[in-house]
Write a protein that holds these residues in place. Structure first.
Motif, PDB file in Angstrom:
ATOM      1  N   GLU A 364       4.032  21.789   6.379  1.00  0.00           N
ATOM      2  CA  GLU A 364       3.678  20.958   5.230  1.00  0.00           C
ATOM      3  C   GLU A 364       2.434  21.502   4.525  1.00  0.00           C
ATOM      4  OE1 GLU A 364       3.477  16.826   6.102  1.00  0.00           O
ATOM      5  OE2 GLU A 364       5.546  16.693   6.798  1.00  0.00           O
ATOM      6  N   HIS A 365       1.525  22.044   5.283  1.00  0.00           N
ATOM      7  CA  HIS A 365       0.339  22.632   4.666  1.00  0.00           C
ATOM      8  C   HIS A 365       0.722  23.818   3.787  1.00  0.00           C
ATOM      9  CE1 HIS A 365      -3.836  23.883   4.191  1.00  0.00           C
ATOM     10  NE2 HIS A 365      -3.469  25.114   4.515  1.00  0.00           N
ATOM     11  N   ASN A 366       1.679  24.648   4.260  1.00  0.00           N
ATOM     12  CA  ASN A 366       2.119  25.797   3.483  1.00  0.00           C
ATOM     13  C   ASN A 366       2.854  25.371   2.225  1.00  0.00           C
ATOM     14  OD1 ASN A 366       4.810  27.656   3.098  1.00  0.00           O
ATOM     15  ND2 ASN A 366       2.972  28.906   3.378  1.00  0.00           N
ATOM     16  N   LEU A 367       3.714  24.364   2.332  1.00  0.00           N
ATOM     17  CA  LEU A 367       4.547  23.959   1.202  1.00  0.00           C
ATOM     18  C   LEU A 367       3.808  23.081   0.200  1.00  0.00           C
ATOM     19  CD1 LEU A 367       7.914  23.108   3.019  1.00  0.00           C
ATOM     20  CD2 LEU A 367       7.443  25.089   1.567  1.00  0.00           C
ATOM     21  N   ASP A 520      14.286  19.957  -3.426  1.00  0.00           N
ATOM     22  CA  ASP A 520      15.160  19.812  -2.263  1.00  0.00           C
ATOM     23  C   ASP A 520      14.700  20.710  -1.117  1.00  0.00           C
ATOM     24  OD1 ASP A 520      16.902  17.858  -3.168  1.00  0.00           O
ATOM     25  OD2 ASP A 520      18.328  19.279  -4.016  1.00  0.00           O
ATOM     26  N   PHE A 521      14.271  21.921  -1.466  1.00  0.00           N
ATOM     27  CA  PHE A 521      13.787  22.863  -0.454  1.00  0.00           C
ATOM     28  C   PHE A 521      12.633  22.247   0.336  1.00  0.00           C
ATOM     29  CE2 PHE A 521      11.191  26.224   1.215  1.00  0.00           C
ATOM     30  CZ  PHE A 521      12.061  27.244   1.551  1.00  0.00           C
ATOM     31  N   ILE A 522      11.684  21.649  -0.362  1.00  0.00           N
ATOM     32  CA  ILE A 522      10.502  21.065   0.281  1.00  0.00           C
ATOM     33  C   ILE A 522      10.891  19.914   1.201  1.00  0.00           C
ATOM     34  CG2 ILE A 522       8.413  19.719  -0.169  1.00  0.00           C
ATOM     35  CD1 ILE A 522       7.988  21.454  -2.661  1.00  0.00           C
ATOM     36  N   VAL A 523      11.725  18.985   0.704  1.00  0.00           N
ATOM     37  CA  VAL A 523      12.082  17.802   1.497  1.00  0.00           C
ATOM     38  C   VAL A 523      12.909  18.195   2.711  1.00  0.00           C
ATOM     39  CG1 VAL A 523      13.129  15.521   1.436  1.00  0.00           C
ATOM     40  CG2 VAL A 523      12.011  16.414  -0.600  1.00  0.00           C
ATOM     41  N   CYS A 524      13.796  19.163   2.558  1.00  0.00           N
ATOM     42  CA  CYS A 524      14.619  19.609   3.696  1.00  0.00           C
ATOM     43  C   CYS A 524      13.775  20.331   4.734  1.00  0.00           C
ATOM     44  CB  CYS A 524      15.737  20.526   3.210  1.00  0.00           C
ATOM     45  SG  CYS A 524      17.037  19.690   2.293  1.00  0.00           S
TER      46      CYS A 524
END
Length: 618
Positions: A364-367, A520-524
């Motif tokens: 999560e820190h990276n995204l 979508d990429f982030i949530v997945c």
């Protein structure tokens, strides 16, 4: 033949009552139950009715008499007619009851299409079947869905399987990210490389990192890649609309030289005239580094510029020099960072899925960076909510490209063929000039994407509770709401980015499919568990790789073996739920465990290897 004298005053002998009509119990889930009959078995009902009429006729017609025998008088015509009509009514009643119970199993959203004369039904082997009562969906899925609904209701008060939200791993070995380490100096003296990447955001991401590796290999300077407009994605976004351009240049400055544009003296060159444009036709898929050194480097040295057009998967994964492979990982997992607009909205989606409880971790820190630190707007300590993310890769482009059949009859076949002729003309030509594998064969070999019905059956068999929050990633599902009816009935807490964001929050992303795909990429990637439905999907592959790289063995990914699942679904008319559940769990467990990257497999999907991650013996 003796005749009956209606005027006779003597009473005729009573007719023997026919044997009672026995029907199977409607609640039984066994294959013999009429409530779970296949369409082919429903066609046996008229033959049953015919045999019943035959028995009635045999009772109506008296046996022939020997000459001289005393004539017996039959019942009055009116009473006989009433008896026949009464038994005919009973038979018709039970026939209608059978038909009613069978029809209840059909998808209600598609029931209005039964009388469409243009529809074709297909049997479980994929062959076209003509006949009455054509239906758009195969009954086998409806039967399993009914069993799944019953199983989910029973399991709601029971604990979930212990390993459902966990990644199986070897406790003796662990892997940690280390692609950020480097041991060389930047270069770029041989000229400039341009890239016009095609496809969607995920194909473009792979092309970018491959271009970084090729630039280093050829000692060239990379110009910030451009994105081609795609008739499927219909998105005009460019690199700086999705990724932080300055971070990309700065993070890789120790590896290669990256610039925003060609020098002025080279911008006027006619690249096509001097032979500097290289298309995908000229570069074999997954070409080895030796190809670029032998074929591309001389052009680069001569013209100072090479322009790759397309560049989809044009660099092999093996054999590749160690540091070059690590550079690809560094690009994918560190250098490509979403712009703040995407990160902020992505953080909003993740926090709402998690009920505003912070799950601060490396992924999560990276995204999401600084946006993950935003506090709960209510100022309350909410209970953390786990969620499952599913990439339901079942858009019309995927359905058309697969050349599979999904139960929609002739309408579906014509619609997908029309789409292919526009967007995939090569496939249309191939189907006309070559004998292509049948849809049934493609499905048996695991070449078809899972339908929403198949996907939800897999999730139910794995043990996800009906109350689970399920985030559905992807564009518009082919078939719309009617196709999603099964999954919404079994998992009512179904969420999409469109339902989670307000109109004002999602408005900046409308008509930008690549940016929506980034959300979508982030949530997945941040989900407590992630399930893919098509292993060939680039988004699923890249999400899986990010979870593997940053997840610390705590972010499980469900990777279905579609070939094995197809063999399980093939037994739809006889398999009981317990056996179905056991077989699905067994096949998923085998693919859920993460192993070291196999040779020649994607470094972006399988980063667990010495080039990307450091192995630590416990």
């Amino acid at each position: 033949m003796a005749s009956c004298d209606a005027s006779s005053s003597s009473s005729p002998p009573p007719l023997a009552p026919p044997p009672p009509l026995l029907l199977p119990p409607p609640a039984s889930p066994t294959p013999s139950s009429s409530s779970f009959e296949s369409p082919s078995s429903s066609r046996l009902l008229p033959s049953r009715l015919g045999s019943l009429w035959g028995s009635l006729r045999r009772e109506r017609v008296p046996a022939p008499k020997r000459s001289g025998a005393k004539k017996k008088k039959g019942p009055p015509p009116r009473r006989r007619t009433r008896g026949v009509l009464a038994w005919a009514g009973v038979v018709a009643f039970f026939f209608l009851m059978n038909w009613w119970m069978f029809s209840r199993l059909q998808d209600p959203a598609l029931r209005h299409r039964r009388n469409d004369p243009g529809l074709l039904n297909k049997d479980q082997d994929g062959r076209s079947v003509k006949g009455k009562g054509r239906r758009a969906h195969r009954v086998m899925l409806t039967r399993l869905l009914a069993l799944a609904a019953h199983a989910l209701a029973e399991a709601e008060s029971q604990p979930e399987p212990q390993d459902l939200w966990q990644e199986p791993f070897d406790s003796a070995v662990s892997w940690t990210p280390c692609a950020d380490k480097r041991s060389w100096e930047p270069s770029g003296l041989n000229g400039y490389i341009l890239v016009s990447a095609n496809g969607g955001i995920n194909q473009q991401r792979v092309a970018i990192c491959n271009a970084v590796a090729v630039s280093r290999l050829l000692n060239a300077t990379l110009v910030i890649p451009k994105f081609q407009y795609n008739s499927v994605w219909r998105d005009k976004s460019q690199f700086s609309d999705i990724y932080q351009e300055e971070h990309f240049i700065d993070y890789l400055k120790a590896d290669i030289r990256i610039v925003n544009a060609l020098p002025v003296e080279l911008q006027s060159l006619d690249l096509e005239a001097i032979g500097s444009i290289v298309t995908d036709v000229e570069v074999m898929k997954e070409s080895k580094p030796s190809f670029y050194v032998k074929k591309i480097l001389p052009v680069l040295l001569k013209n100072r510029v090479v322009h790759f057009v397309g560049f989809g998967n044009r660099l092999a994964f093996d054999p590749i020099p160690f540091e070059l492979q690590r550079l690809r990982c560094r690009c994918n997992f560190h250098a490509l960072r979403f712009v703040d607009k995407i990160r902020e909205t992505g953080a909003l989606l993740v926090k709402r899925m998690q009920n505003y409880c912070t799950h601060s971790n490396p992924l999560e820190h990276n995204l999401l960076g600084r946006f993950i630190e935003k506090v709960n707007p209510d100022g309350k300590n909410n209970v953390s909510s786990r969620y499952l993310a599913v990439h339901l890769r079942f858009e019309i482009d995927m359905a058309a490209y697969s050349m599979c059949y999904f139960g929609g009859g002739k309408d579906e076949e014509e619609e997908l063929e029309a789409y292919r002729s526009i967007h995939f003309p090569v496939l249309t030509l191939l189907r006309k000039t070559t004998k292509v594998p049948s849809a049934a064969f493609l499905r048996s070999e695991g070449k078809c994407p899972l339908t929403p019905e198949e996907a939800v059956l897999m999730l139910a068999a794995l043990g996800f509770k009906r109350s689970t929050s399920v985030y559905i990633a992807g564009a518009e599902i082919y078939g719309g709401k009617s196709r999603m009816a099964a999954i919404t009935r079994l998992y009512p807490n179904l969420i999409t980015k469109e339902s989670l964001l307000s109109s004002a929050e999602i408005e900046p992303f409308r008509n930008y499919s690549s940016q929506l795909a980034a959300l979508d990429f982030i949530v997945c990637a941040a989900a407590d568990a992630f399930a893919m439905t098509d292993s060939g999907s680039q988004l699923s592959s890249l999400v899986s790789g990010h979870r593997m790289y940053y997840g610390g063995r705590k972010l499980p990914t469900i990777r279905p073996n579609k070939r094995r699942l197809a063999s399980i679904f093939l037994k739809n008319s006889t398999i009981e739920w317990k056996e179905f559940e056991e077989r699905v769990r067994k096949t998923i467990k085998q693919t859920k465990q993460v192993h070291e990257r196999p040779v020649a497999r994607s470094i972006y999907r399988h980063p667990r290897c010495p080039e990307c991650m450091c192995k630590i013996e416990q």
